[in-house]
Scaffold this motif. Sequence first.
Motif, mmCIF file in Angstrom:
data_model
loop_
_atom_site.group_PDB
_atom_site.id
_atom_site.type_symbol
_atom_site.label_atom_id
_atom_site.label_comp_id
_atom_site.label_asym_id
_atom_site.label_seq_id
_atom_site.Cartn_x
_atom_site.Cartn_y
_atom_site.Cartn_z
ATOM 1 N N GLY A 29 -13.514 39.539 41.683
ATOM 2 C CA GLY A 29 -13.694 38.100 41.491
ATOM 3 C C GLY A 29 -12.413 37.393 41.916
ATOM 4 N N VAL A 30 -12.548 36.263 42.597
ATOM 5 C CA VAL A 30 -11.369 35.565 43.110
ATOM 6 C C VAL A 30 -10.955 34.445 42.137
ATOM 7 C CG1 VAL A 30 -10.411 34.251 45.038
ATOM 8 C CG2 VAL A 30 -12.065 36.092 45.479
ATOM 9 N N SER A 31 -9.676 34.460 41.775
ATOM 10 C CA SER A 31 -9.108 33.418 40.913
ATOM 11 C C SER A 31 -7.851 32.866 41.557
ATOM 12 C CB SER A 31 -8.711 33.989 39.542
ATOM 13 O OG SER A 31 -9.803 34.565 38.894
ATOM 14 N N VAL A 32 -7.472 31.682 41.128
ATOM 15 C CA VAL A 32 -6.164 31.136 41.516
ATOM 16 C C VAL A 32 -5.313 31.047 40.254
ATOM 17 C CG1 VAL A 32 -4.977 29.011 42.205
ATOM 18 C CG2 VAL A 32 -6.806 29.927 43.620
ATOM 19 N N VAL A 81 -5.408 30.445 34.802
ATOM 20 C CA VAL A 81 -6.312 31.299 35.576
ATOM 21 C C VAL A 81 -7.537 30.454 35.897
ATOM 22 C CG1 VAL A 81 -7.756 33.366 35.568
ATOM 23 C CG2 VAL A 81 -5.535 33.407 34.423
ATOM 24 N N ASN A 82 -7.745 30.218 37.193
ATOM 25 C CA ASN A 82 -8.858 29.380 37.634
ATOM 26 C C ASN A 82 -9.846 30.261 38.385
ATOM 27 O OD1 ASN A 82 -7.575 26.536 37.080
ATOM 28 N ND2 ASN A 82 -5.980 27.799 38.035
ATOM 29 N N ILE A 83 -10.970 30.551 37.738
ATOM 30 C CA ILE A 83 -11.966 31.456 38.332
ATOM 31 C C ILE A 83 -12.803 30.642 39.311
ATOM 32 C CG2 ILE A 83 -13.883 33.019 37.848
ATOM 33 C CD1 ILE A 83 -12.670 33.426 35.030
ATOM 34 N N LEU A 84 -12.729 31.042 40.607
ATOM 35 C CA LEU A 84 -13.269 30.178 41.662
ATOM 36 C C LEU A 84 -14.779 30.281 41.827
ATOM 37 C CD1 LEU A 84 -10.647 30.374 44.562
ATOM 38 C CD2 LEU A 84 -10.716 28.852 42.571
ATOM 39 N N ALA A 85 -15.371 29.133 42.150
ATOM 40 C CA ALA A 85 -16.789 29.069 42.493
ATOM 41 C C ALA A 85 -16.943 29.376 43.988
ATOM 42 C CB ALA A 85 -17.320 27.673 42.176
ATOM 43 N N ALA A 86 -18.182 29.733 44.377
ATOM 44 C CA ALA A 86 -18.449 30.135 45.761
ATOM 45 C C ALA A 86 -18.062 29.048 46.764
ATOM 46 C CB ALA A 86 -19.924 30.494 45.910
ATOM 47 N N ASP A 87 -18.135 27.768 46.364
ATOM 48 C CA ASP A 87 -17.820 26.690 47.304
ATOM 49 C C ASP A 87 -16.331 26.304 47.285
ATOM 50 O OD1 ASP A 87 -17.648 25.384 44.896
ATOM 51 O OD2 ASP A 87 -19.283 23.970 45.279
ATOM 52 N N ALA A 160 -20.295 32.523 42.095
ATOM 53 C CA ALA A 160 -18.878 32.919 42.086
ATOM 54 C C ALA A 160 -18.392 33.309 43.476
ATOM 55 C CB ALA A 160 -18.686 34.091 41.139
ATOM 56 N N LEU A 161 -17.068 33.237 43.645
ATOM 57 C CA LEU A 161 -16.446 33.710 44.882
ATOM 58 C C LEU A 161 -15.859 35.092 44.618
ATOM 59 C CD1 LEU A 161 -15.746 32.790 47.797
ATOM 60 C CD2 LEU A 161 -13.520 32.081 46.906
ATOM 61 N N ALA A 162 -16.233 36.052 45.464
ATOM 62 C CA ALA A 162 -15.714 37.420 45.316
ATOM 63 C C ALA A 162 -15.063 37.849 46.628
ATOM 64 C CB ALA A 162 -16.849 38.365 44.937
ATOM 65 N N TYR A 163 -14.342 38.941 46.565
ATOM 66 C CA TYR A 163 -13.654 39.473 47.760
ATOM 67 C C TYR A 163 -13.998 40.948 47.844
ATOM 68 C CZ TYR A 163 -9.856 39.582 51.223
ATOM 69 O OH TYR A 163 -9.113 39.675 52.361
ATOM 70 N N TRP A 164 -14.460 41.384 49.010
ATOM 71 C CA TRP A 164 -14.951 42.754 49.163
ATOM 72 C C TRP A 164 -14.799 43.173 50.626
ATOM 73 C CZ3 TRP A 164 -19.846 44.400 51.481
ATOM 74 C CH2 TRP A 164 -20.153 45.743 51.215
ATOM 75 N N GLN A 167 -13.220 40.590 53.004
ATOM 76 C CA GLN A 167 -13.813 39.265 53.261
ATOM 77 C C GLN A 167 -14.352 38.633 51.983
ATOM 78 O OE1 GLN A 167 -16.711 40.126 56.262
ATOM 79 N NE2 GLN A 167 -18.257 40.790 54.792
ATOM 80 N N TYR A 168 -14.439 37.311 52.044
ATOM 81 C CA TYR A 168 -14.971 36.571 50.902
ATOM 82 C C TYR A 168 -16.496 36.652 50.905
ATOM 83 C CZ TYR A 168 -10.321 34.531 50.384
ATOM 84 O OH TYR A 168 -8.968 34.354 50.184
ATOM 85 N N VAL A 169 -17.071 36.823 49.733
ATOM 86 C CA VAL A 169 -18.538 36.825 49.611
ATOM 87 C C VAL A 169 -18.930 35.953 48.419
ATOM 88 C CG1 VAL A 169 -19.016 39.068 50.695
ATOM 89 C CG2 VAL A 169 -18.449 38.988 48.287
ATOM 90 N N ALA A 170 -20.092 35.334 48.512
ATOM 91 C CA ALA A 170 -20.596 34.508 47.408
ATOM 92 C C ALA A 170 -21.523 35.358 46.545
ATOM 93 C CB ALA A 170 -21.348 33.314 47.959
ATOM 94 N N VAL A 171 -21.377 35.246 45.247
ATOM 95 C CA VAL A 171 -22.281 35.923 44.316
ATOM 96 C C VAL A 171 -22.986 34.829 43.525
ATOM 97 C CG1 VAL A 171 -22.486 37.589 42.434
ATOM 98 C CG2 VAL A 171 -20.663 37.855 44.137
#
Length: 193
Positions: A29-32, A81-87, A160-164, A167-171
Motif C-alpha cells: 500500500g502506498v502512503s506519504v 501517515v497519509n494512506i493514498l487513494a488510487a487517484d 487504494a493506491l498500491a505498488y507491485w 509499478q503503481y496499481v489501483a485496488v
Amino acid sequence: MNVVPRDLMTENAVSSAAFRGAMRHLTGGVSVITAGRGKEITGMTVTSVTSLSVDPPTLIVSINRDASSFPLIRRYGAFGVNILAADQLDVAERFAGKGGLKGADRFAGASWVTAVSGVPLLVGALSAVDCEVEEIVERHSHGLIIGRVRDVKNSTRNAALAYWHGQYVAVDQDEDAARLADVSVPTHVRRGI
Ligand SMILES: Cc1cc2nc3c(=O)[nH]c(=O)nc-3n(C[C@H](O)[C@H](O)[C@H](O)COP(=O)(O)O)c2cc1C
C-alpha cells in the motif's frame, strides 16, 4: 525483554538483485509520510508502513536515514501517515522526488491540514494518521520508526493506491471485490441453485 541484535558473521549470502527481485513480489500500500512544521516541511512516498499493535495503537515505518524526512521526524518527534487513494498517483510521484521536487515544493497541488502534532495531513487521503515518535531503531541504512497514533482521520473512500512489480496499481474495493467473488464462489452457490 529486548533481544540484543546478533553480530552475524556471514557475509551477504544473497545478491542485492536477488533480494530486490523477491521484494518486487510484495504488493505494498502506498502512503506519504509527512514531517516538520511551518515552512520547514518535507515528506516521502513509502510502502513500508505496517501496523504494530492495536492496543496501544502503534505502527512502524522503515525509512532511509539519508531521506530528508528522517532528521525532521527525529527533531520534532512526530510524523504523519497519509494512506493514498488510487487517484493520488501524482502525489505519490511528487513525494518520491519526481521532477527533482524537494521539501515544501512537494506539497503544492494538493490540500493539507495541520495535525495536532504540527505535521501536515493530506485532505482526501484514504486515512490520515497523526503519530508521535515512540522509538527509532537505527539499523543498516534505515531507521525503523515506531509511531504512537494520536489521531486518525478516516475517509469513506475505498480505492487504494498500491505498488507491485515496480509499478503503481489501483485496488478498488468495489470492482476487485466483485471480481474476487466471481472466482471464489462457485456459480451454483451464487445463483442459489
Ligand atoms: C512506491 C515507492 C515506495 C517507497 N518506499 C520507501 C520506503 O518504504 N522507505 C524509504 O526509505 N524510501 C522509500 N521510497 C523512496 C522515497 O520515496 C524517495 O527516496 C524519496 O525521494 C526520499 O525523500 P528525499 O528526497 O526527501 O530524501 C519509495 C519510493 C517509491 C516510489
